[in-house]
Design a protein around this motif. Structure first.
Motif, short mmCIF file in Angstrom:
data_model
loop_
_atom_site.label_atom_id
_atom_site.label_comp_id
_atom_site.label_asym_id
_atom_site.label_seq_id
_atom_site.Cartn_x
_atom_site.Cartn_y
_atom_site.Cartn_z
N LEU A 148 -7.16 -6.40 -0.13
CA LEU A 148 -6.03 -6.24 0.85
C LEU A 148 -6.12 -7.75 1.44
O LEU A 148 -5.01 -8.22 1.96
CB LEU A 148 -6.36 -5.21 1.83
CG LEU A 148 -6.25 -3.91 1.36
CD1 LEU A 148 -6.33 -2.99 2.36
CD2 LEU A 148 -4.82 -3.55 0.79
N LEU B 132 -6.59 -0.50 -7.66
CA LEU B 132 -7.32 -1.07 -6.57
C LEU B 132 -7.11 -2.51 -6.50
O LEU B 132 -7.46 -3.19 -7.40
CB LEU B 132 -8.89 -0.72 -6.79
CG LEU B 132 -9.30 0.61 -6.72
CD1 LEU B 132 -9.41 1.24 -8.10
CD2 LEU B 132 -10.71 0.82 -6.07
N ILE C 172 -6.08 6.62 -0.94
CA ILE C 172 -5.51 5.34 -0.59
C ILE C 172 -6.44 4.69 0.83
O ILE C 172 -6.77 5.15 1.48
CB ILE C 172 -4.00 5.19 0.03
CG1 ILE C 172 -3.18 5.90 -1.01
CG2 ILE C 172 -3.53 3.96 0.55
CD1 ILE C 172 -2.91 5.04 -2.48
N GLY C 173 -6.91 3.16 0.36
CA GLY C 173 -7.54 2.74 1.11
C GLY C 173 -9.08 2.60 0.78
O GLY C 173 -10.04 2.05 1.31
N LYS C 174 -9.54 3.41 -0.03
CA LYS C 174 -11.06 3.74 -0.44
C LYS C 174 -11.38 2.74 -1.45
O LYS C 174 -10.49 2.34 -2.33
CB LYS C 174 -11.38 5.19 -0.89
CG LYS C 174 -10.91 6.26 -0.04
CD LYS C 174 -11.84 6.13 1.21
CE LYS C 174 -11.70 7.29 1.90
NZ LYS C 174 -10.57 7.52 2.99
N ASN C 175 -12.57 2.29 -1.57
CA ASN C 175 -13.31 1.38 -2.56
C ASN C 175 -13.48 2.35 -3.78
O ASN C 175 -13.46 3.46 -3.93
CB ASN C 175 -14.27 0.79 -2.00
CG ASN C 175 -15.50 1.41 -1.73
OD1 ASN C 175 -15.69 2.58 -2.30
ND2 ASN C 175 -16.22 1.04 -0.98
N SER D 96 -9.57 -2.16 -2.84
CA SER D 96 -9.52 -0.79 -2.25
C SER D 96 -8.11 -0.20 -2.97
O SER D 96 -7.24 -0.85 -3.32
CB SER D 96 -9.55 -0.69 -0.74
OG SER D 96 -8.33 -1.42 -0.37
N ARG E 89 2.21 4.95 0.58
CA ARG E 89 1.90 5.79 1.76
C ARG E 89 2.75 7.12 1.29
O ARG E 89 3.84 7.11 1.56
CB ARG E 89 2.64 5.11 2.96
CG ARG E 89 2.17 3.72 3.35
CD ARG E 89 0.81 4.01 4.10
NE ARG E 89 0.40 2.74 4.58
CZ ARG E 89 -0.63 2.31 4.67
NH1 ARG E 89 -1.70 3.15 4.23
NH2 ARG E 89 -1.15 0.96 4.99
N THR F 205 -4.70 0.99 -3.47
CA THR F 205 -3.43 0.94 -2.84
C THR F 205 -2.35 1.56 -3.79
O THR F 205 -1.29 1.62 -3.12
CB THR F 205 -3.06 -0.57 -3.00
OG1 THR F 205 -3.10 -1.03 -4.36
CG2 THR F 205 -4.22 -1.47 -2.30
N GLU G 48 -3.91 10.60 1.42
CA GLU G 48 -4.84 9.73 2.57
C GLU G 48 -6.06 9.61 2.12
O GLU G 48 -6.87 8.56 2.73
CB GLU G 48 -4.67 10.50 3.87
CG GLU G 48 -3.02 10.57 4.27
CD GLU G 48 -2.33 11.87 3.70
OE1 GLU G 48 -3.04 12.45 2.92
OE2 GLU G 48 -1.02 12.17 3.95
N VAL H 295 0.85 -1.11 -0.05
CA VAL H 295 0.00 0.06 -0.07
C VAL H 295 0.98 1.29 0.02
O VAL H 295 1.77 1.37 0.95
CB VAL H 295 -0.82 0.03 1.31
CG1 VAL H 295 -1.82 1.27 1.11
CG2 VAL H 295 -1.84 -1.29 1.36
#
Length: 140
Positions: free
Chosen positions: A107, A104, A65-68, A114, A57, A116, A62, A55
């Motif tokens: 995970l 996406l 990253i991590g959202k669908n 999601s 960083r 990445t 922010e 993922v």
């Protein structure tokens, strides 16, 4: 005496062994090894083939990253391009200044993909641009 010795030479020659014609030696007998005894086959451990993605960083990403996919489409609008390959997806959004590619991946096995990884480039010539600046410019 000489005559006697000369007369004996043909007699001695007659007693000498005559060479036998040589024949090729027969090839060695072929031996075949018996096949190994049948045993039950060893089966490798079953693997799922799933590998968790790395993922990204990076500051400024922010909110992405991590959202669908639905959350990202709500943020940027309808994607210009959507590519599905297996359980992975790529969404592409374009504006006047840049093109944003959002990748996406699930995970965990079976999870919803999601975001990445994000990549950004200038719309005019394709050169890399700051990802966070592109996200900011394309945001609704």
């Amino acid at each position: 005496m000489r005559k006697l010795a000369l007369a004996l030479v043909p007699l001695l020659a007659a007693c000498a062994a005559t060479p036998q014609p040589r024949t090729a030696a027969p090839p060695p007998a072929r031996t075949t090894a018996a096949p190994p005894p049948q045993t039950s086959p060893v089966r490798p451990a079953v693997t799922t083939g799933f590998r968790a993605p790395r993922v990204m960083r990076i500051a400024g990403l922010e909110d992405v990253i991590g959202k669908n996919g639905t959350a990202i489409a709500n943020m940027f609008g309808t994607p210009r391009l959507e590519v599905k390959e297996g359980d992975a997806r790529k969404l592409q959004f374009a504006g006047n200044s840049c093109v944003l590619d959002v990748y996406l991946y699930p995970l965990t096995q079976g999870a919803e993909p999601s975001a990445t990884y994000v990549d950004a480039r200038r719309a005019s010539d394709g050169l890399d641009v700051d990802r966070a600046a592109c996200v900011k410019s394309l945001r609704r």
